[in-house]
Write a protein that holds these residues in place. Structure first.
Motif, PDB file in Angstrom:
ATOM      1  N   PRO A  13      -3.690  -3.663 -14.708  1.00  0.00           N
ATOM      2  CA  PRO A  13      -3.984  -4.400 -13.483  1.00  0.00           C
ATOM      3  C   PRO A  13      -3.121  -3.919 -12.324  1.00  0.00           C
ATOM      4  N   ASP A  14      -1.942  -3.345 -12.645  1.00  0.00           N
ATOM      5  CA  ASP A  14      -0.982  -2.981 -11.608  1.00  0.00           C
ATOM      6  C   ASP A  14      -1.485  -1.911 -10.647  1.00  0.00           C
ATOM      7  N   ILE A  15      -2.352  -1.015 -11.127  1.00  0.00           N
ATOM      8  CA  ILE A  15      -2.777   0.043 -10.212  1.00  0.00           C
ATOM      9  C   ILE A  15      -3.582  -0.496  -9.034  1.00  0.00           C
ATOM     10  N   TYR A  16      -4.071  -1.735  -9.148  1.00  0.00           N
ATOM     11  CA  TYR A  16      -4.905  -2.268  -8.076  1.00  0.00           C
ATOM     12  C   TYR A  16      -4.133  -2.998  -6.997  1.00  0.00           C
ATOM     13  N   VAL A  17      -2.859  -3.239  -7.243  1.00  0.00           N
ATOM     14  CA  VAL A  17      -2.097  -4.102  -6.354  1.00  0.00           C
ATOM     15  C   VAL A  17      -1.230  -3.279  -5.402  1.00  0.00           C
ATOM     16  N   THR A  18      -1.440  -3.491  -4.105  1.00  0.00           N
ATOM     17  CA  THR A  18      -0.676  -2.797  -3.069  1.00  0.00           C
ATOM     18  C   THR A  18       0.822  -2.916  -3.331  1.00  0.00           C
ATOM     19  N   GLY A  19       1.547  -1.806  -3.217  1.00  0.00           N
ATOM     20  CA  GLY A  19       2.996  -1.858  -3.294  1.00  0.00           C
ATOM     21  C   GLY A  19       3.553  -1.781  -4.698  1.00  0.00           C
ATOM     22  N   CYS A  20       2.715  -1.938  -5.719  1.00  0.00           N
ATOM     23  CA  CYS A  20       3.207  -1.787  -7.085  1.00  0.00           C
ATOM     24  C   CYS A  20       3.487  -0.302  -7.343  1.00  0.00           C
ATOM     25  N   PRO A  21       4.499  -0.014  -8.175  1.00  0.00           N
ATOM     26  CA  PRO A  21       4.873   1.386  -8.394  1.00  0.00           C
ATOM     27  C   PRO A  21       3.692   2.276  -8.796  1.00  0.00           C
ATOM     28  N   SER A  22       2.818   1.788  -9.662  1.00  0.00           N
ATOM     29  CA  SER A  22       1.686   2.610 -10.106  1.00  0.00           C
ATOM     30  C   SER A  22       0.808   3.017  -8.935  1.00  0.00           C
ATOM     31  N   ARG A  23       0.613   2.095  -8.039  1.00  0.00           N
ATOM     32  CA  ARG A  23      -0.251   2.350  -6.900  1.00  0.00           C
ATOM     33  C   ARG A  23       0.395   3.366  -5.958  1.00  0.00           C
ATOM     34  N   VAL A  24       1.706   3.243  -5.778  1.00  0.00           N
ATOM     35  CA  VAL A  24       2.438   4.179  -4.920  1.00  0.00           C
ATOM     36  C   VAL A  24       2.333   5.592  -5.496  1.00  0.00           C
ATOM     37  N   VAL A  25       2.576   5.726  -6.788  1.00  0.00           N
ATOM     38  CA  VAL A  25       2.544   7.045  -7.426  1.00  0.00           C
ATOM     39  C   VAL A  25       1.115   7.601  -7.433  1.00  0.00           C
ATOM     40  N   LEU A  26       0.145   6.723  -7.681  1.00  0.00           N
ATOM     41  CA  LEU A  26      -1.257   7.159  -7.647  1.00  0.00           C
ATOM     42  C   LEU A  26      -1.617   7.685  -6.260  1.00  0.00           C
ATOM     43  N   ASP A  27      -1.114   7.028  -5.217  1.00  0.00           N
ATOM     44  CA  ASP A  27      -1.355   7.507  -3.849  1.00  0.00           C
ATOM     45  C   ASP A  27      -0.744   8.899  -3.648  1.00  0.00           C
ATOM     46  N   HIS A  28       0.444   9.116  -4.179  1.00  0.00           N
ATOM     47  CA  HIS A  28       1.084  10.424  -4.015  1.00  0.00           C
ATOM     48  C   HIS A  28       0.274  11.530  -4.693  1.00  0.00           C
ATOM     49  N   VAL A  29      -0.080  11.287  -5.957  1.00  0.00           N
ATOM     50  CA  VAL A  29      -0.672  12.385  -6.730  1.00  0.00           C
ATOM     51  C   VAL A  29      -2.149  12.570  -6.424  1.00  0.00           C
TER      52      VAL A  29
ATOM     53  N   LYS B  32      -8.127   8.230  -0.916  1.00  0.00           N
ATOM     54  CA  LYS B  32      -7.123   7.160  -1.031  1.00  0.00           C
ATOM     55  C   LYS B  32      -7.629   6.001  -1.896  1.00  0.00           C
ATOM     56  N   TRP B  33      -8.897   5.641  -1.751  1.00  0.00           N
ATOM     57  CA  TRP B  33      -9.413   4.479  -2.469  1.00  0.00           C
ATOM     58  C   TRP B  33     -10.359   4.842  -3.596  1.00  0.00           C
ATOM     59  N   ARG B  53     -11.870  -7.955  -4.009  1.00  0.00           N
ATOM     60  CA  ARG B  53     -10.717  -8.666  -4.587  1.00  0.00           C
ATOM     61  C   ARG B  53      -9.979  -7.781  -5.585  1.00  0.00           C
ATOM     62  N   GLU B  54     -10.754  -7.020  -6.351  1.00  0.00           N
ATOM     63  CA  GLU B  54     -10.189  -6.154  -7.401  1.00  0.00           C
ATOM     64  C   GLU B  54      -9.278  -5.073  -6.803  1.00  0.00           C
ATOM     65  N   VAL B  55      -9.775  -4.438  -5.751  1.00  0.00           N
ATOM     66  CA  VAL B  55      -9.035  -3.332  -5.139  1.00  0.00           C
ATOM     67  C   VAL B  55      -8.238  -3.888  -3.961  1.00  0.00           C
ATOM     68  N   ASP B  56      -7.062  -4.381  -4.277  1.00  0.00           N
ATOM     69  CA  ASP B  56      -6.224  -5.092  -3.311  1.00  0.00           C
ATOM     70  C   ASP B  56      -5.914  -4.228  -2.091  1.00  0.00           C
ATOM     71  N   GLY B  57      -6.228  -4.747  -0.908  1.00  0.00           N
ATOM     72  CA  GLY B  57      -5.843  -4.060   0.321  1.00  0.00           C
ATOM     73  C   GLY B  57      -6.927  -3.196   0.939  1.00  0.00           C
ATOM     74  N   GLU B  60     -13.079  -3.804   4.512  1.00  0.00           N
ATOM     75  CA  GLU B  60     -14.542  -3.833   4.362  1.00  0.00           C
ATOM     76  C   GLU B  60     -15.109  -2.456   4.678  1.00  0.00           C
ATOM     77  N   LYS B  61     -14.610  -1.885   5.770  1.00  0.00           N
ATOM     78  CA  LYS B  61     -15.130  -0.607   6.251  1.00  0.00           C
ATOM     79  C   LYS B  61     -14.900   0.500   5.232  1.00  0.00           C
ATOM     80  N   MET B  62     -13.685   0.523   4.672  1.00  0.00           N
ATOM     81  CA  MET B  62     -13.329   1.580   3.728  1.00  0.00           C
ATOM     82  C   MET B  62     -14.079   1.402   2.414  1.00  0.00           C
TER      83      MET B  62
END
Lengths: 120, 120
Positions: A13-29, B32-33, B53-57, B60-62
Protein backbone atom coordinates in the motif's frame (compact mmCIF):
# COMPACT_ATOMS: atom_id res chain seq x y z
CA UNK A 1 10.60 -14.13 -6.53
CA UNK A 2 7.04 -14.51 -7.70
CA UNK A 3 4.42 -11.99 -6.73
CA UNK A 4 0.88 -12.46 -7.98
CA UNK A 5 -0.88 -9.51 -9.55
CA UNK A 6 -3.67 -9.70 -7.03
CA UNK A 7 -1.32 -9.37 -4.08
CA UNK A 8 0.57 -6.39 -5.50
CA UNK A 9 -1.88 -3.84 -4.22
CA UNK A 10 -2.58 -5.42 -0.87
CA UNK A 11 1.06 -6.04 0.02
CA UNK A 12 2.44 -2.70 -1.07
CA UNK A 13 0.00 0.00 0.00
CA UNK A 14 2.95 2.32 0.69
CA UNK A 15 3.83 2.93 -2.94
CA UNK A 16 0.55 4.79 -3.38
CA UNK A 17 1.01 7.29 -0.59
CA UNK A 18 2.70 10.63 -1.26
CA UNK A 19 5.90 11.12 0.72
CA UNK A 20 6.36 7.49 1.72
CA UNK A 21 9.90 6.22 1.05
CA UNK A 22 8.74 3.72 -1.59
CA UNK A 23 7.00 6.43 -3.53
CA UNK A 24 10.03 8.73 -3.36
CA UNK A 25 12.37 6.00 -4.62
CA UNK A 26 9.87 4.93 -7.30
CA UNK A 27 9.80 8.55 -8.51
CA UNK A 28 13.59 8.59 -8.74
CA UNK A 29 14.02 5.35 -10.64
CA UNK A 30 11.07 5.89 -12.96
CA UNK A 31 11.85 9.53 -13.67
CA UNK A 32 11.77 10.42 -17.36
CA UNK A 33 15.48 9.70 -17.70
CA UNK A 34 16.17 7.52 -14.68
CA UNK A 35 15.49 4.16 -16.29
CA UNK A 36 17.63 5.01 -19.31
CA UNK A 37 20.60 6.21 -17.26
CA UNK A 38 20.51 3.12 -15.04
CA UNK A 39 20.14 0.77 -18.01
CA UNK A 40 23.05 2.49 -19.79
CA UNK A 41 25.27 1.96 -16.75
CA UNK A 42 24.26 -1.72 -16.67
CA UNK A 43 26.78 -2.23 -19.46
CA UNK A 44 29.63 -1.03 -17.25
CA UNK A 45 31.44 2.09 -16.12
CA UNK A 46 30.91 5.14 -18.33
CA UNK A 47 32.38 8.61 -18.47
CA UNK A 48 30.16 11.67 -18.60
CA UNK A 49 30.42 12.13 -22.36
CA UNK A 50 29.76 8.45 -23.00
CA UNK A 51 26.62 8.60 -20.89
CA UNK A 52 25.38 11.64 -22.77
CA UNK A 53 25.89 9.91 -26.11
CA UNK A 54 24.33 6.69 -24.85
CA UNK A 55 21.15 8.32 -23.57
CA UNK A 56 20.06 10.11 -26.71
CA UNK A 57 18.38 13.47 -26.10
CA UNK A 58 19.25 13.98 -22.43
CA UNK A 59 20.38 17.53 -21.60
CA UNK A 60 23.54 18.29 -19.58
CA UNK A 61 21.37 19.67 -16.82
CA UNK A 62 19.07 16.65 -16.68
CA UNK A 63 21.96 14.17 -16.77
CA UNK A 64 23.69 16.03 -13.92
CA UNK A 65 20.51 16.10 -11.84
CA UNK A 66 19.69 12.43 -12.50
CA UNK A 67 23.21 11.34 -11.55
CA UNK A 68 23.19 13.46 -8.39
CA UNK A 69 19.92 11.86 -7.30
CA UNK A 70 21.26 8.35 -7.90
CA UNK A 71 24.52 9.15 -6.08
CA UNK A 72 22.57 10.39 -3.08
CA UNK A 73 20.41 7.24 -3.26
CA UNK A 74 23.53 5.04 -3.23
CA UNK A 75 22.71 3.57 -6.65
CA UNK A 76 25.53 5.15 -8.65
CA UNK A 77 29.13 5.76 -7.65
CA UNK A 78 30.97 8.78 -9.07
CA UNK A 79 34.75 8.65 -9.21
CA UNK A 80 36.87 11.70 -10.04
CA UNK A 81 40.48 11.04 -11.09
CA UNK A 82 43.08 13.74 -10.42
CA UNK A 83 44.20 14.00 -14.04
CA UNK A 84 44.58 16.78 -16.57
CA UNK A 85 42.09 17.06 -18.16
CA UNK A 86 39.94 15.87 -15.24
CA UNK A 87 38.29 12.49 -15.70
CA UNK A 88 35.09 11.49 -13.95
CA UNK A 89 33.33 8.21 -14.34
CA UNK A 90 30.10 6.64 -13.16
CA UNK A 91 29.26 3.08 -12.32
CA UNK A 92 26.44 1.21 -10.62
CA UNK A 93 26.93 0.31 -6.97
CA UNK A 94 25.98 -3.24 -5.92
CA UNK A 95 22.59 -1.82 -4.87
CA UNK A 96 22.23 -0.16 -8.27
CA UNK A 97 23.06 -3.41 -10.09
CA UNK A 98 20.45 -5.14 -8.00
CA UNK A 99 17.88 -2.52 -9.00
CA UNK A 100 18.71 -2.85 -12.70
CA UNK A 101 18.29 -6.61 -12.36
CA UNK A 102 14.76 -5.98 -11.02
CA UNK A 103 14.10 -3.53 -13.86
CA UNK A 104 15.24 -5.87 -16.63
CA UNK A 105 11.92 -7.70 -17.16
CA UNK A 106 10.18 -4.34 -17.67
CA UNK A 107 12.76 -3.10 -20.17
CA UNK A 108 12.68 -6.42 -22.01
CA UNK A 109 8.89 -6.34 -22.14
CA UNK A 110 8.82 -2.79 -23.47
CA UNK A 111 11.39 -3.59 -26.16
CA UNK A 112 9.38 -6.65 -27.21
CA UNK A 113 5.94 -4.95 -27.33
CA UNK A 114 6.70 -1.37 -28.33
CA UNK A 115 6.00 -1.72 -32.06
CA UNK A 116 2.67 -3.41 -31.38
CA UNK A 117 1.63 -0.69 -28.92
CA UNK A 118 2.69 2.32 -30.93
CA UNK A 119 1.23 1.06 -34.20
CA UNK A 120 -1.89 -0.43 -32.54
CA UNK B 1 13.19 -15.04 -18.88
CA UNK B 2 16.72 -14.25 -17.79
CA UNK B 3 18.61 -11.35 -19.29
CA UNK B 4 22.12 -10.67 -18.09
CA UNK B 5 22.99 -7.12 -17.15
CA UNK B 6 25.81 -7.04 -19.65
CA UNK B 7 23.55 -7.89 -22.54
CA UNK B 8 20.93 -5.29 -21.69
CA UNK B 9 22.66 -2.47 -23.47
CA UNK B 10 23.83 -4.45 -26.48
CA UNK B 11 20.50 -6.16 -27.13
CA UNK B 12 18.26 -3.15 -26.64
CA UNK B 13 19.95 -0.17 -28.26
CA UNK B 14 16.53 1.13 -29.33
CA UNK B 15 15.40 2.16 -25.86
CA UNK B 16 18.07 4.87 -25.86
CA UNK B 17 17.07 6.57 -29.09
CA UNK B 18 14.57 9.45 -29.06
CA UNK B 19 11.40 8.72 -31.03
CA UNK B 20 11.92 4.96 -31.28
CA UNK B 21 8.80 3.00 -30.28
CA UNK B 22 10.50 1.43 -27.24
CA UNK B 23 11.42 4.82 -25.91
CA UNK B 24 7.91 6.19 -26.43
CA UNK B 25 6.32 3.24 -24.60
CA UNK B 26 8.93 3.39 -21.82
CA UNK B 27 8.05 7.06 -21.34
CA UNK B 28 4.36 6.18 -21.02
CA UNK B 29 4.74 3.37 -18.53
CA UNK B 30 7.39 5.08 -16.41
CA UNK B 31 5.68 8.46 -16.41
CA UNK B 32 5.42 10.04 -12.97
CA UNK B 33 2.00 8.45 -12.42
CA UNK B 34 1.99 5.64 -14.94
CA UNK B 35 3.47 2.94 -12.72
CA UNK B 36 1.09 3.77 -9.87
CA UNK B 37 -2.02 3.75 -12.04
CA UNK B 38 -1.08 0.41 -13.64
CA UNK B 39 -0.20 -1.13 -10.28
CA UNK B 40 -3.49 0.09 -8.79
CA UNK B 41 -5.42 -1.58 -11.62
CA UNK B 42 -3.49 -4.81 -11.02
CA UNK B 43 -5.85 -5.42 -8.11
CA UNK B 44 -8.90 -5.43 -10.41
CA UNK B 45 -11.41 -3.16 -12.09
CA UNK B 46 -11.73 0.29 -10.53
CA UNK B 47 -14.03 3.24 -11.03
CA UNK B 48 -12.69 6.74 -11.54
CA UNK B 49 -13.14 7.83 -7.94
CA UNK B 50 -11.60 4.63 -6.61
CA UNK B 51 -8.54 5.18 -8.80
CA UNK B 52 -8.17 8.74 -7.55
CA UNK B 53 -8.31 7.62 -3.94
CA UNK B 54 -5.93 4.72 -4.60
CA UNK B 55 -3.24 6.84 -6.24
CA UNK B 56 -2.74 9.43 -3.53
CA UNK B 57 -1.98 12.92 -4.83
CA UNK B 58 -2.84 12.46 -8.50
CA UNK B 59 -4.83 15.37 -9.97
CA UNK B 60 -8.02 14.88 -12.01
CA UNK B 61 -6.21 16.21 -15.05
CA UNK B 62 -3.21 13.92 -14.67
CA UNK B 63 -5.36 10.85 -14.02
CA UNK B 64 -7.43 11.60 -17.13
CA UNK B 65 -4.34 12.09 -19.26
CA UNK B 66 -2.61 8.95 -17.92
CA UNK B 67 -5.71 6.83 -18.55
CA UNK B 68 -6.15 8.24 -22.08
CA UNK B 69 -2.55 7.35 -22.92
CA UNK B 70 -2.97 3.79 -21.61
CA UNK B 71 -6.27 3.37 -23.46
CA UNK B 72 -4.62 4.46 -26.71
CA UNK B 73 -1.73 2.07 -25.96
CA UNK B 74 -4.19 -0.81 -25.50
CA UNK B 75 -3.12 -1.33 -21.89
CA UNK B 76 -6.29 -0.17 -20.15
CA UNK B 77 -9.91 -0.72 -21.15
CA UNK B 78 -12.48 1.93 -20.31
CA UNK B 79 -16.11 0.87 -20.06
CA UNK B 80 -18.96 3.35 -19.78
CA UNK B 81 -22.31 2.03 -18.53
CA UNK B 82 -25.51 3.77 -19.64
CA UNK B 83 -26.75 4.43 -16.13
CA UNK B 84 -27.88 7.44 -14.19
CA UNK B 85 -25.60 8.68 -12.72
CA UNK B 86 -23.13 7.53 -15.39
CA UNK B 87 -20.69 4.84 -14.33
CA UNK B 88 -17.29 4.38 -15.93
CA UNK B 89 -14.76 1.81 -14.97
CA UNK B 90 -11.21 0.94 -15.90
CA UNK B 91 -9.45 -2.40 -16.07
CA UNK B 92 -6.19 -3.76 -17.44
CA UNK B 93 -6.35 -5.44 -20.85
CA UNK B 94 -4.50 -8.78 -21.21
CA UNK B 95 -1.56 -6.76 -22.61
CA UNK B 96 -1.72 -4.43 -19.60
CA UNK B 97 -1.74 -7.38 -17.18
CA UNK B 98 1.29 -8.75 -18.96
CA UNK B 99 3.07 -5.41 -18.55
CA UNK B 100 2.26 -5.22 -14.83
CA UNK B 101 3.63 -8.74 -14.45
CA UNK B 102 6.92 -7.51 -15.98
CA UNK B 103 6.86 -4.48 -13.67
CA UNK B 104 6.29 -6.45 -10.48
CA UNK B 105 9.97 -7.23 -9.70
CA UNK B 106 10.76 -3.50 -9.89
CA UNK B 107 7.89 -2.51 -7.60
CA UNK B 108 8.76 -5.29 -5.16
CA UNK B 109 12.42 -4.21 -5.14
CA UNK B 110 11.52 -0.57 -4.52
CA UNK B 111 9.18 -1.47 -1.67
CA UNK B 112 11.90 -3.66 -0.09
CA UNK B 113 14.76 -1.13 -0.39
CA UNK B 114 13.09 2.25 -0.08
CA UNK B 115 13.77 2.81 3.64
CA UNK B 116 17.43 1.95 3.22
CA UNK B 117 17.80 4.32 0.25
CA UNK B 118 15.95 7.28 1.68
CA UNK B 119 17.60 7.08 5.09
CA UNK B 120 21.04 6.19 3.66
Amino acid sequence: MTVSLGSLRADRPDIYVTGCPSRVVLDHVTSKWGVLVLAALAGGTLRWGELRREVDGISEKMLASTLRTFEADGLVQRTAYPEVPPRVDYRLTPLGRDLVEAMTPLITWVAAHAEEIVSG
